[in-house]
Scaffold this active site. Sequence first.
Site, PDB file in Angstrom:
ATOM      1  N   LYS A 192      39.735  35.635  76.429  1.00 29.53           N
ATOM      2  CA  LYS A 192      38.700  34.629  76.207  1.00 29.53           C
ATOM      3  C   LYS A 192      38.517  34.301  74.724  1.00 29.53           C
ATOM      4  O   LYS A 192      38.244  33.159  74.365  1.00 29.53           O
ATOM      5  CB  LYS A 192      37.373  35.036  76.858  1.00 29.53           C
ATOM      6  CG  LYS A 192      36.786  36.342  76.378  1.00 29.53           C
ATOM      7  CD  LYS A 192      35.569  36.709  77.205  1.00 29.53           C
ATOM      8  CE  LYS A 192      34.882  37.971  76.715  1.00 29.53           C
ATOM      9  NZ  LYS A 192      35.785  39.136  76.504  1.00 29.53           N
TER      10      LYS A 192
ATOM     11  N   ARG B 273      26.501  39.002  78.102  1.00 27.75           N
ATOM     12  CA  ARG B 273      27.247  40.025  78.843  1.00 27.75           C
ATOM     13  C   ARG B 273      26.370  40.716  79.866  1.00 27.75           C
ATOM     14  O   ARG B 273      26.852  41.592  80.586  1.00 27.75           O
ATOM     15  CB  ARG B 273      27.770  41.063  77.866  1.00 27.75           C
ATOM     16  CG  ARG B 273      29.218  40.879  77.432  1.00 27.75           C
ATOM     17  CD  ARG B 273      29.544  42.026  76.514  1.00 27.75           C
ATOM     18  NE  ARG B 273      30.915  42.357  76.364  1.00 27.75           N
ATOM     19  CZ  ARG B 273      31.662  41.996  75.320  1.00 27.75           C
ATOM     20  NH1 ARG B 273      31.174  41.216  74.399  1.00 27.75           N
ATOM     21  NH2 ARG B 273      32.896  42.433  75.226  1.00 27.75           N
TER      22      ARG B 273
ATOM     23  N   ARG C 291      47.246  44.542  72.041  1.00 28.13           N
ATOM     24  CA  ARG C 291      46.454  43.659  71.176  1.00 28.13           C
ATOM     25  C   ARG C 291      46.414  44.190  69.741  1.00 28.13           C
ATOM     26  O   ARG C 291      46.286  45.391  69.514  1.00 28.13           O
ATOM     27  CB  ARG C 291      45.032  43.556  71.731  1.00 28.13           C
ATOM     28  CG  ARG C 291      44.119  42.707  70.854  1.00 28.13           C
ATOM     29  CD  ARG C 291      42.980  42.151  71.618  1.00 28.13           C
ATOM     30  NE  ARG C 291      41.899  43.106  71.805  1.00 28.13           N
ATOM     31  CZ  ARG C 291      40.749  42.783  72.388  1.00 28.13           C
ATOM     32  NH1 ARG C 291      40.560  41.565  72.853  1.00 28.13           N
ATOM     33  NH2 ARG C 291      39.811  43.685  72.532  1.00 28.13           N
TER      34      ARG C 291
ATOM     35  N   ARG D 179      42.392  47.833  67.424  1.00 25.29           N
ATOM     36  CA  ARG D 179      40.969  48.176  67.472  1.00 25.29           C
ATOM     37  C   ARG D 179      40.797  49.555  68.088  1.00 25.29           C
ATOM     38  O   ARG D 179      41.449  49.872  69.084  1.00 25.29           O
ATOM     39  CB  ARG D 179      40.227  47.149  68.343  1.00 25.29           C
ATOM     40  CG  ARG D 179      39.707  45.978  67.554  1.00 25.29           C
ATOM     41  CD  ARG D 179      39.209  44.885  68.446  1.00 25.29           C
ATOM     42  NE  ARG D 179      38.235  45.303  69.442  1.00 25.29           N
ATOM     43  CZ  ARG D 179      37.562  44.454  70.206  1.00 25.29           C
ATOM     44  NH1 ARG D 179      37.741  43.170  70.077  1.00 25.29           N
ATOM     45  NH2 ARG D 179      36.702  44.882  71.109  1.00 25.29           N
TER      46      ARG D 179
ATOM     47  N   ARG E  56      35.149  50.266  79.322  1.00 26.86           N
ATOM     48  CA  ARG E  56      34.735  48.877  79.084  1.00 26.86           C
ATOM     49  C   ARG E  56      34.907  48.037  80.347  1.00 26.86           C
ATOM     50  O   ARG E  56      34.098  47.156  80.635  1.00 26.86           O
ATOM     51  CB  ARG E  56      35.538  48.280  77.919  1.00 26.86           C
ATOM     52  CG  ARG E  56      35.084  48.849  76.575  1.00 26.86           C
ATOM     53  CD  ARG E  56      36.081  48.576  75.477  1.00 26.86           C
ATOM     54  NE  ARG E  56      36.160  47.180  75.119  1.00 26.86           N
ATOM     55  CZ  ARG E  56      37.219  46.620  74.522  1.00 26.86           C
ATOM     56  NH1 ARG E  56      38.276  47.343  74.236  1.00 26.86           N
ATOM     57  NH2 ARG E  56      37.189  45.354  74.209  1.00 26.86           N
TER      58      ARG E  56
HETATM   59  P1  AMP Z   1      34.195  42.299  72.035  1.00 26.92           P
HETATM   60  O1  AMP Z   1      34.929  42.106  70.761  1.00 26.92           O
HETATM   61  O2  AMP Z   1      33.538  41.049  72.541  1.00 26.92           O
HETATM   62  O3  AMP Z   1      35.028  42.990  73.089  1.00 26.92           O
HETATM   63  O4  AMP Z   1      32.979  43.308  71.701  1.00 26.92           O
HETATM   64  C1  AMP Z   1      33.223  44.613  71.234  1.00 26.92           C
HETATM   65  C2  AMP Z   1      32.020  45.502  71.524  1.00 26.92           C
HETATM   66  O5  AMP Z   1      30.861  44.953  70.884  1.00 26.92           O
HETATM   67  C3  AMP Z   1      31.643  45.596  72.991  1.00 26.92           C
HETATM   68  O6  AMP Z   1      32.402  46.575  73.694  1.00 26.92           O
HETATM   69  C4  AMP Z   1      30.169  45.975  72.891  1.00 26.92           C
HETATM   70  O7  AMP Z   1      30.009  47.342  72.537  1.00 26.92           O
HETATM   71  C5  AMP Z   1      29.707  45.136  71.699  1.00 26.92           C
HETATM   72  N1  AMP Z   1      29.226  43.800  72.143  1.00 26.92           N
HETATM   73  C6  AMP Z   1      29.766  42.582  71.853  1.00 26.92           C
HETATM   74  N2  AMP Z   1      29.080  41.590  72.440  1.00 26.92           N
HETATM   75  C7  AMP Z   1      28.070  42.183  73.136  1.00 26.92           C
HETATM   76  C8  AMP Z   1      27.026  41.701  73.977  1.00 26.92           C
HETATM   77  N3  AMP Z   1      26.867  40.382  74.236  1.00 26.92           N
HETATM   78  N4  AMP Z   1      26.187  42.624  74.520  1.00 26.92           N
HETATM   79  C9  AMP Z   1      26.311  43.929  74.265  1.00 26.92           C
HETATM   80  N5  AMP Z   1      27.286  44.464  73.508  1.00 26.92           N
HETATM   81  C10 AMP Z   1      28.165  43.600  72.933  1.00 26.92           C
END
Ligand code: AMP
Length: 212
Positions: A13, A88, A123, A156, A167
């Site tokens: 995404k 989320r 990734r 990451r 996750r």
């Molecule tokens: P992402 O890069 O979007 O996969 O985000 C990495 C991490 O950031 C996630 O696994 C969460 O720990 C935190 N995170 C990002 N966006 C959110 C959200 N909308 N709500 C809660 N945690 C978030």
Amino acid sequence: MNIIFLGAPGAGKGTQAEIVSEKLAIPTVSTGNIIRAALKNGTEMGLKAKSFIDAGQLVPDDVVIGIIQERLSQDDCANGFILDGFPRTIPQAEALDEMGIRIDKVIDIDVADEAIVGRLSGRRVCKACGNSYHLEYKKPAVDGVCDACGGELIQRADDAPETVLNRLHVYHEQTEPLKSYYASKGKLVTVKGQEHVEDTTALTLRALEDEA
Ligand code: AMP
């Protein structure tokens, strides 16, 4: 146009959001990128978020809702924006509604769980600007170097296999209900994630055109 990209971690995404962002000349707002930048800069919010991210858990709603409220009030979001990784949870979606933010389309990038682990293990992200690549599906022009800014590409920490499973679990439990939330409002469009980025992009752009 205000667009949300939904999908499991690693569904692609973020990549789709960046492509559409460039095409429509509206910013992508990624809560993950904002939180990682805060972590890197050692801010109080970053420190608060660290233990949740490391465990593959969601950062508490009030923290991310605060981040989004602040970011969407900036001038560059006035003509539209793309949300990548927010909302989320249902309370986060409700918070957007309560802020009076109109959402035009929610694009769900649908990828089967079995494909996710492989996608995330390949990734690589830019240490400097956060751009995302894949060892097989979205290679940079030069190995290990970001096309956009020349920064170093790294894996990451939360893309490690044991964190990925957590996750995915969190995604099914807390984020997937958003599909019905937005479907019931007539906003949801599902795009089947393809093996190659450009094939998914073609479907995404078609979905946005059809539904505009
Ligand atoms: P992402 O890069 O979007 O996969 O985000 C990495 C991490 O950031 C996630 O696994 C969460 O720990 C935190 N995170 C990002 N966006 C959110 C959200 N909308 N709500 C809660 N945690 C978030």
